[in-house]
Write a protein that holds these residues in place. Structure first.
Motif: not given
Length: 59
Positions: A30-31, A35-38
């Motif tokens: 999921k997107a 975002v959380i990983v980035a």
């Protein structure tokens, strides 16, 4: 009645899988997880890069 059936067939075609055939078996995350990983990567890299600054604040 004929136009109604025509539009129903058109919407069925629009709902088809748009990915290429070789990529259909690949599970994409999921997107929001991306975002959380980035954000985590950015924070960790900045902590490593500015560790001297943060250590000087503690001392």
């Amino acid at each position: 009645m004929a136009p109604f059936f025509f539009t129903k067939n058109m919407t069925d075609k629009d709902n088809e899988e748009l990915r290429p055939t070789k990529m259909r078996g690949v599970a994409f995350p999921k997107a929001k997880y991306g975002v959380i990983v980035a954000i985590i990567i950015i924070v960790v890299v900045n902590l490593i890069y500015y560790k001297d600054f943060f250590l000087s604040l503690i001392n």
